[in-house]
Design a protein around this motif. Structure first.
Motif, mmCIF file in Angstrom:
data_model
loop_
_atom_site.group_PDB
_atom_site.id
_atom_site.type_symbol
_atom_site.label_atom_id
_atom_site.label_comp_id
_atom_site.label_asym_id
_atom_site.label_seq_id
_atom_site.Cartn_x
_atom_site.Cartn_y
_atom_site.Cartn_z
ATOM 1 N N VAL A 42 0.899 -1.124 0.131
ATOM 2 C CA VAL A 42 0.134 -0.022 -0.033
ATOM 3 C C VAL A 42 0.794 1.222 0.170
ATOM 4 O O VAL A 42 1.931 1.393 0.358
ATOM 5 C CB VAL A 42 -1.038 -0.010 1.201
ATOM 6 C CG1 VAL A 42 -1.755 -1.025 1.239
ATOM 7 C CG2 VAL A 42 -0.311 -0.084 2.460
ATOM 8 N N TYR A 43 0.109 2.322 -0.503
ATOM 9 C CA TYR A 43 0.811 3.659 -0.326
ATOM 10 C C TYR A 43 0.190 4.432 0.604
ATOM 11 O O TYR A 43 -0.950 4.920 0.610
ATOM 12 C CB TYR A 43 0.601 4.393 -1.809
ATOM 13 C CG TYR A 43 0.987 5.802 -1.761
ATOM 14 C CD1 TYR A 43 2.465 6.448 -1.720
ATOM 15 C CD2 TYR A 43 -0.001 6.966 -1.683
ATOM 16 C CE1 TYR A 43 2.611 7.418 -1.659
ATOM 17 C CE2 TYR A 43 0.435 8.269 -1.690
ATOM 18 C CZ TYR A 43 1.794 8.537 -1.841
ATOM 19 O OH TYR A 43 2.003 9.906 -1.943
ATOM 20 N N ASN A 98 7.199 3.317 -11.905
ATOM 21 C CA ASN A 98 7.133 4.685 -11.641
ATOM 22 C C ASN A 98 5.968 5.312 -10.884
ATOM 23 O O ASN A 98 5.875 6.309 -10.449
ATOM 24 C CB ASN A 98 7.701 5.532 -12.924
ATOM 25 C CG ASN A 98 8.999 5.145 -13.347
ATOM 26 O OD1 ASN A 98 9.926 4.902 -12.829
ATOM 27 N ND2 ASN A 98 9.083 4.938 -14.679
ATOM 28 N N PHE A 99 4.951 4.512 -10.957
ATOM 29 C CA PHE A 99 3.578 4.698 -10.284
ATOM 30 C C PHE A 99 3.115 3.855 -9.214
ATOM 31 O O PHE A 99 3.762 2.585 -9.105
ATOM 32 C CB PHE A 99 2.741 4.745 -11.447
ATOM 33 C CG PHE A 99 2.970 5.593 -12.715
ATOM 34 C CD1 PHE A 99 2.420 6.955 -12.784
ATOM 35 C CD2 PHE A 99 3.974 5.412 -13.786
ATOM 36 C CE1 PHE A 99 2.959 7.706 -13.678
ATOM 37 C CE2 PHE A 99 4.276 6.008 -14.729
ATOM 38 C CZ PHE A 99 3.696 7.542 -14.649
ATOM 39 N N VAL A 100 2.151 4.566 -8.535
ATOM 40 C CA VAL A 100 1.525 3.766 -7.401
ATOM 41 C C VAL A 100 0.312 2.853 -8.156
ATOM 42 O O VAL A 100 -0.778 3.592 -8.317
ATOM 43 C CB VAL A 100 1.070 4.588 -6.113
ATOM 44 C CG1 VAL A 100 0.461 3.407 -5.333
ATOM 45 C CG2 VAL A 100 2.244 5.279 -5.722
ATOM 46 N N THR A 101 0.383 1.650 -8.715
ATOM 47 C CA THR A 101 -0.809 1.059 -9.408
ATOM 48 C C THR A 101 -1.949 0.653 -8.463
ATOM 49 O O THR A 101 -1.753 0.300 -7.248
ATOM 50 C CB THR A 101 -0.230 0.143 -9.990
ATOM 51 O OG1 THR A 101 0.365 -0.965 -9.253
ATOM 52 C CG2 THR A 101 0.920 0.335 -11.265
ATOM 53 N N GLN A 102 -3.132 0.636 -9.041
ATOM 54 C CA GLN A 102 -4.316 0.303 -8.158
ATOM 55 C C GLN A 102 -5.076 -0.832 -8.943
ATOM 56 O O GLN A 102 -5.152 -2.042 -8.351
ATOM 57 C CB GLN A 102 -5.171 1.496 -7.903
ATOM 58 C CG GLN A 102 -4.655 2.498 -7.166
ATOM 59 C CD GLN A 102 -4.556 1.901 -5.681
ATOM 60 O OE1 GLN A 102 -5.535 1.960 -5.032
ATOM 61 N NE2 GLN A 102 -3.395 2.184 -5.263
ATOM 62 N N THR A 120 -4.760 1.673 -13.588
ATOM 63 C CA THR A 120 -5.110 3.025 -12.825
ATOM 64 C C THR A 120 -4.032 3.225 -11.916
ATOM 65 O O THR A 120 -3.407 2.300 -11.518
ATOM 66 C CB THR A 120 -6.539 2.926 -12.328
ATOM 67 O OG1 THR A 120 -6.534 1.857 -11.275
ATOM 68 C CG2 THR A 120 -7.584 2.962 -13.394
ATOM 69 N N THR A 121 -3.728 4.446 -11.437
ATOM 70 C CA THR A 121 -2.639 4.874 -10.494
ATOM 71 C C THR A 121 -3.430 6.119 -9.837
ATOM 72 O O THR A 121 -4.193 6.611 -10.063
ATOM 73 C CB THR A 121 -1.505 5.322 -11.374
ATOM 74 O OG1 THR A 121 -1.739 6.680 -11.604
ATOM 75 C CG2 THR A 121 -1.135 4.408 -12.336
ATOM 76 N N ILE A 122 -2.736 6.136 -8.488
ATOM 77 C CA ILE A 122 -3.045 7.315 -7.678
ATOM 78 C C ILE A 122 -1.892 8.265 -7.477
ATOM 79 O O ILE A 122 -2.175 9.161 -7.095
ATOM 80 C CB ILE A 122 -3.358 6.790 -6.106
ATOM 81 C CG1 ILE A 122 -2.531 6.007 -5.602
ATOM 82 C CG2 ILE A 122 -4.554 5.851 -6.454
ATOM 83 C CD1 ILE A 122 -2.984 5.543 -4.059
ATOM 84 N N ALA A 134 -1.678 11.052 -10.814
ATOM 85 C CA ALA A 134 -0.970 11.048 -11.691
ATOM 86 C C ALA A 134 -1.889 10.290 -12.964
ATOM 87 O O ALA A 134 -2.993 10.233 -12.787
ATOM 88 C CB ALA A 134 -0.148 9.422 -11.369
ATOM 89 N N LYS A 135 -1.097 10.202 -14.095
ATOM 90 C CA LYS A 135 -1.511 9.818 -15.215
ATOM 91 C C LYS A 135 -1.935 8.099 -15.074
ATOM 92 O O LYS A 135 -1.229 7.497 -14.448
ATOM 93 C CB LYS A 135 -1.144 10.115 -16.438
ATOM 94 C CG LYS A 135 0.453 9.507 -16.607
ATOM 95 C CD LYS A 135 1.125 9.631 -17.763
ATOM 96 C CE LYS A 135 2.443 8.991 -17.777
ATOM 97 N NZ LYS A 135 3.408 9.298 -18.994
#
Length: 565
Positions: A42-43, A98-102, A120-122, A134-135
């Motif tokens: 988790v982030y 490079n992203f926090v993926t969901q 999707t990312t947050i 984020a994108k």
């Protein structure tokens, strides 16, 4: 006396092995032997993650993509023998680090015959954004078990957001899959791990979702307001689904904190008009709950799709009463209620007896982390009995997204549940689990659709089988199902003792029907969409008219030449 998490863990370790001596488990945990080695990191807390079952190389075996939050995501190739190999490193998906993926979902975006991947990312993993956003990411399948980043090419990089659940559906029946994305925050400053009701609601930062129209496989255009969607909420995504049996895809939107902020929505697709109409109150689907995810299925075989919506403590089983009539929550009455924090949910005929059972993944908010076992509700004549322990699915990890698919193509449906790594001390090993279905069930059939004008995998289409007086209905999953996840796209039916199927009826998105008669059980039936053709009568009539016109033309020319008096 209130037990600590450690005390609860001791009860689990000592009691449940003894329970297994007296109960035959019907699912076998094959996580380790299968090669699956994964958890969701988790982030800051609580959000994510999802899973997708999709065949990336068209070999007939469904592969897996798993989001991992702040850790490296996983792309598991199905070896065809019950084992998987993680091919993420050479897959072209490396940018996801490079992203926090969901969440994730798959469809053939460009209609080249290969399933593509949307994630999707947050936030970014470098944590440079003060406000998490984020994108989101789109990857096109190259057809050689690698993907290429098409985020910018498809104009998705222009939409920065805190996104959760994605879902594919064909809203205008043009064969190109469109996309709904649930967004949770417009803006939030603070720590996600200490979110509370008052903190979120008072922040007043609910977000609009995205409705992305696929422009002939070239790019996506956000048509959210253009199609009449103007709601904001703490979005956990949506389901494209034909609740009213009119041949187009409607939209069921899930919102967290619906009892204090914005409830769920049910939108009717007004195709061929380019709009949706809010019928949430009319159908009593403006659910005021913490809607974490949804499952869709005709649990009572009445030809109407029902919806199981997960929640904190009290899940809802919304039974479809037909066009113009409000849905009725029958979860408690039928035995499918719960007292856990539920996220993923999956309708499937696990025991192959001709009706849909129900799996529910549970997990506490992270970092609270009190162990909660998952549920297995067995359907017996329209009523449910909880058998999580008896069937061996009551994993006590911090559960989130869950999916059903057939690991080894043996005709029954297996389970995967994404588990989060606990932030605090936890008495149980919480990693993603793969559960093989070892029940001794009846006959079965799986139906795979090949769209020609429709989406190439038949997303959103319905498959109905008829055996005597019994009818069973399935809808091809475009994602958004369970929690941030997507099940197998094959329509799966348990047949009990039946060895023959009287008819298989496909209703393609847009309303066109196709019927096959007298099919055998225990097979994968691939149905290719029949291209539209003019009825034979029109061809005959056209030919007669053409011949008549030619004869008239010939006689006129003869008269003018003087050969006919």
């Amino acid at each position: 006396m209130k037990l600590s998490p450690i005390g609860i863990g001791l009860l689990i370790f000592f009691f449940f092995p003894l329970y297994g001596l007296f109960a035959q488990t019907t699912f076998t945990d094959i996580t380790e032997e299968s090669g699956i080695d994964h958890y969701f990191q988790v982030y800051e807390g609580t959000f994510g993650g999802g899973a997708v079952a999709f065949d990336i190389n068209n070999d007939g075996f469904e592969d897996l993509f798993l989001t991992s939050g702040t850790e490296e995501d996983a792309l598991y190739l199905n070896n065809g023998n019950g084992s998987f190999k993680n091919i993420y490193k050479n897959s072209g998906l490396g940018i996801t680090k490079n992203f926090v993926t969901q969440g994730a979902v798959s469809a053939d975006v460009d209609r080249d015959g290969y399933r593509d991947l949307f994630i999707t990312t947050i936030n970014t993993t470098d944590s440079t954004n003060l406000i998490p956003r984020a994108k989101n990411l789109l990857f096109l399948n190259n057809g050689d078990m690698t993907f290429r980043d098409a985020t910018t090419e498809y104009k998705i990089d222009q939409l920065n957001s805190f996104s959760t659940g994605p879902s594919f559906g064909d809203i205008n029946a043009d064969g190109y899959p469109d996309l709904y994305i649930g967004n949770y925050f417009l803006e939030f400053e603070g720590t996600l791990g200490v979110l509370k009701d008052a903190t979120i609601v008072s922040a007043n930062q609910t977000a609009k979702g995205y409705l992305l129209l696929n422009k002939k496989g070239k790019y996506f255009e956000n048509v959210y307001e253009d199609y009449g969607l103007n709601h904001r909420g703490f979005g956990f995504g949506a389901l494209f689904t034909d609740f009213d049996n009119d041949g187009d895809q409607d939209l069921l939107v899930n919102h967290d904190f619906g009892y204090k902020a914005v409830p769920n929505f049910l939108y009717e697709n007004r195709y061929p008009r380019k709009s949706f109409r809010d019928l949430s109150e009319t159908y009593a689907m403006d659910l005021k709950e913490n809607a974490m995810g949804s499952a869709v299925g005709d649990y009572n075989n009445d030809g109407l799709l029902d919806y199981y919506v997960t929640n904190i403590k009290f899940n809802l089983l919304m039974e479809n009463q037909g066009a113009g009539n409000a849905f009725i929550d029958r979860a408690k009455e039928l035995g499918a209620y719960s007292f856990a924090i539920s996220w993923g949910a999956n309708f499937a005929d696990f025991d192959l007896d001709g009706d849909l059972d129900l799996y529910v993944s549970n997990g506490d908010l992270n970092p609270n982390c009190t162990p909660m076992g998952n549920f297995y509700f067995e359907n017996n004549n329209g009523k449910f009995t909880e058998k999580g322990r008896a069937t061996g699915v009551n994993d006590y990890g911090v559960g989130r997204g869950s999916i059903v698919f057939d690991i080894e193509n043996d005709g029954d449906l297996d389970l995967l549940v994404v588990n989060q790594k606990p932030v605090q001390d936890y008495p149980i090993v919480s990693t993603t689990r793969l559960l093989r279905n070892d029940q001794k069930g009846g006959n079965w059939i799986k139906v795979a659709l090949k769209g020609i004008k429709s989406e190439t995998n038949g997303i959103g289409s319905k498959v109905e089988i008829v055996i005597g007086k019994t009818k069973m209905l399935r809808e091809i999953d475009g994602g958004g199902s369970s929690h941030l996840s997507q099940n197998s796209m094959m329509a799966h039916f348990g047949l009990g003792k039946a060895k023959k199927i009287d008819s298989v009826i496909v209703t393609w998105v847009g309303g066109k029907k196709q019927i096959l008669l007298d099919q055998n059980s225990n097979q994968v039936l691939t149905i290719r969409e029949i291209e539209d053709r003019k009825p034979l009568g029109l061809y005959v009539l056209s030919s007669v008219i053409l011949v008549a016109l030619l004869m008239v033309f010939y006689k006129v020319r003869k008269r003018k030449s003087g050969k006919i008096a």
